[in-house]
Every structure is written in C-alpha cells, then in structure tokens.
Design an enzyme around this catalytic site. Structure first.
Site, PDB file in Angstrom:
ATOM      1  N   ASP A  56       0.890  -1.157   0.000  1.00 48.40           N
ATOM      2  CA  ASP A  56       0.000   0.000   0.000  1.00 48.40           C
ATOM      3  C   ASP A  56       0.930   1.209   0.000  1.00 48.40           C
ATOM      4  O   ASP A  56       1.566   1.511   1.014  1.00 48.40           O
ATOM      5  CB  ASP A  56      -0.894  -0.003   1.245  1.00 48.40           C
ATOM      6  N   HIS A 104      -1.330  10.864 -10.761  1.00 50.66           N
ATOM      7  CA  HIS A 104      -2.519  11.581 -11.252  1.00 50.66           C
ATOM      8  C   HIS A 104      -3.831  11.071 -10.629  1.00 50.66           C
ATOM      9  O   HIS A 104      -4.870  11.690 -10.797  1.00 50.66           O
ATOM     10  CB  HIS A 104      -2.585  11.583 -12.790  1.00 50.66           C
TER      11      HIS A 104
HETATM   12  C1  LIG Z   1      -3.810   4.394 -13.282  1.00 53.67           C
HETATM   13  S1  LIG Z   1      -3.219   2.808 -12.734  1.00 53.67           S
HETATM   14  C2  LIG Z   1      -1.588   2.767 -13.452  1.00 53.67           C
HETATM   15  C3  LIG Z   1      -1.095   1.376 -13.612  1.00 53.67           C
HETATM   16  C4  LIG Z   1       0.249   1.242 -14.365  1.00 53.67           C
HETATM   17  N1  LIG Z   1       1.338   1.823 -13.599  1.00 53.67           N
HETATM   18  C5  LIG Z   1       0.151   1.821 -15.740  1.00 53.67           C
HETATM   19  O1  LIG Z   1       0.804   2.827 -16.054  1.00 53.67           O
HETATM   20  O2  LIG Z   1      -0.611   1.262 -16.553  1.00 53.67           O
HETATM   21  C6  LIG Z   1      -2.884   3.147 -11.008  1.00 53.67           C
HETATM   22  C7  LIG Z   1      -2.446   1.903 -10.249  1.00 53.67           C
HETATM   23  O3  LIG Z   1      -2.254   2.238  -8.879  1.00 53.67           O
HETATM   24  C8  LIG Z   1      -2.592   1.100  -8.100  1.00 53.67           C
HETATM   25  N2  LIG Z   1      -2.888   1.535  -6.742  1.00 53.67           N
HETATM   26  C9  LIG Z   1      -3.962   2.225  -6.311  1.00 53.67           C
HETATM   27  N3  LIG Z   1      -3.898   2.430  -4.987  1.00 53.67           N
HETATM   28  C10 LIG Z   1      -2.750   1.837  -4.563  1.00 53.67           C
HETATM   29  C11 LIG Z   1      -2.134   1.696  -3.282  1.00 53.67           C
HETATM   30  N4  LIG Z   1      -2.685   2.225  -2.200  1.00 53.67           N
HETATM   31  N5  LIG Z   1      -0.970   1.024  -3.206  1.00 53.67           N
HETATM   32  C12 LIG Z   1      -0.414   0.472  -4.334  1.00 53.67           C
HETATM   33  N6  LIG Z   1      -0.926   0.594  -5.579  1.00 53.67           N
HETATM   34  C13 LIG Z   1      -2.100   1.265  -5.685  1.00 53.67           C
HETATM   35  C14 LIG Z   1      -3.814   0.532  -8.810  1.00 53.67           C
HETATM   36  O4  LIG Z   1      -3.983  -0.834  -8.497  1.00 53.67           O
HETATM   37  C15 LIG Z   1      -3.481   0.776 -10.264  1.00 53.67           C
HETATM   38  O5  LIG Z   1      -2.897  -0.354 -10.877  1.00 53.67           O
END
Ligand SMILES: C[S@@+](CC[C@H](N)C(=O)[O-])C[C@H]1O[C@@H](n2cnc3c(N)ncnc32)[C@H](O)[C@@H]1O
Length: 117
Positions: free
Chosen positions: A34, A52
């Site tokens: 997380d 973003h």
């Molecule tokens: C917009 S996606 C981007 C995914 C990838 N990096 C890409 O460019 O395609 C944002 C990512 O952040 C992850 N995410 C959201 N909250 C999170 C958290 N608290 N800890 C870790 N990852 C998280 C989501 O699972 C998601 O895969």
C-alpha cells in the site's frame, strides 16, 4: 536488469500469472504494497500514471514514502501526462476531466505544478 512490481494484492496476484506466462520469473518479482503506507527499498522507482490518481496531499505522501525507502542517490521516474498551456485539445486535458469524475482529488498537472508537488 531486474524489477519488482509493487502493487495492491489483487493486482499482484494477476501480475504473477502474467510474469510466469511470459517466462520472466527470474527477472521480475511482485510484492503487495500500500504505497500510502510504505514502499519497498530499491535503487530506482518508476511511478507510471500513479500520481494523477491522487490529490496533492496524498501525492506528497506517496513521494515522501519513496524518498524514505530509496538510497541517497536513488532515482524516481514519474511517467505522467503534462497539461500544456492554451486551450488546444490535448489528451492530458481529457484525462484530467476523467480524474475529476472518477477520483477523490486526482488530476493531471501542468509542468509547473509537477515541479511544486
Ligand atoms: C492508473 S493505474 C496505473 C497502472 C500502471 N502503472 C500503468 O501505467 O498502466 C494506477 C495503479 O495504482 C494502483 N494503486 C492504487 N492504490 C494503490 C495503493 N494504495 N498502493 C499500491 N498501488 C495502488 C492501482 O492498483 C493501479 O494499478
């Protein structure tokens, strides 16, 4: 080069299957994290389209967690769209509207806003 996917547990579960299917298990590991709490210690980080999704306060928290985990000369790469000046159509402006609707304070940022955040 070797890398670690640091993601939420359910994403890690699926990513492991994809990494195995691609024959990359010797180069790529997955760890559940997380990023609002802690990130693993590594030499370099790539945050791709992550910041973003978050408001300024939480974006600073995520960047600060990376700073705490990385070594002094570590590298952090942000891969994000940048809002361009003027009123011309640009993908970043469309995604900015998407973030307005779908997240709690997430947004695309101008180059200057990125420097300040
Ligand atoms: C917009 S996606 C981007 C995914 C990838 N990096 C890409 O460019 O395609 C944002 C990512 O952040 C992850 N995410 C959201 N909250 C999170 C958290 N608290 N800890 C870790 N990852 C998280 C989501 O699972 C998601 O895969």
């Amino acid at each position: 080069m070797k890398g670690t996917i640091a993601e939420l547990q359910h994403v890690v579960d699926h990513a492991k299957e994809c990494i195995e299917a691609a024959g990359l298990t010797d180069r790529c590991r997955c760890v559940p994290v997380d990023i609002l709490e802690k990130v693993p210690e590594r030499d370099a980080y790539i945050l791709g389209n992550v910041i973003h999704d978050w408001n300024d306060e939480r974006s600073r928290l995520i960047l600060s967690n990376c700073r705490k985990a990385m070594r002094e000369q570590g590298t952090l790469l942000l891969v994000e769209l940048v809002i361009t000046p003027g009123n011309e159509l640009h993908l970043a402006k469309l995604v900015d509207v998407e973030k307005l609707v779908m997240t709690d304070g997430g947004r695309e940022r101008t180059e200057n806003e990125r420097r300040l955040s």
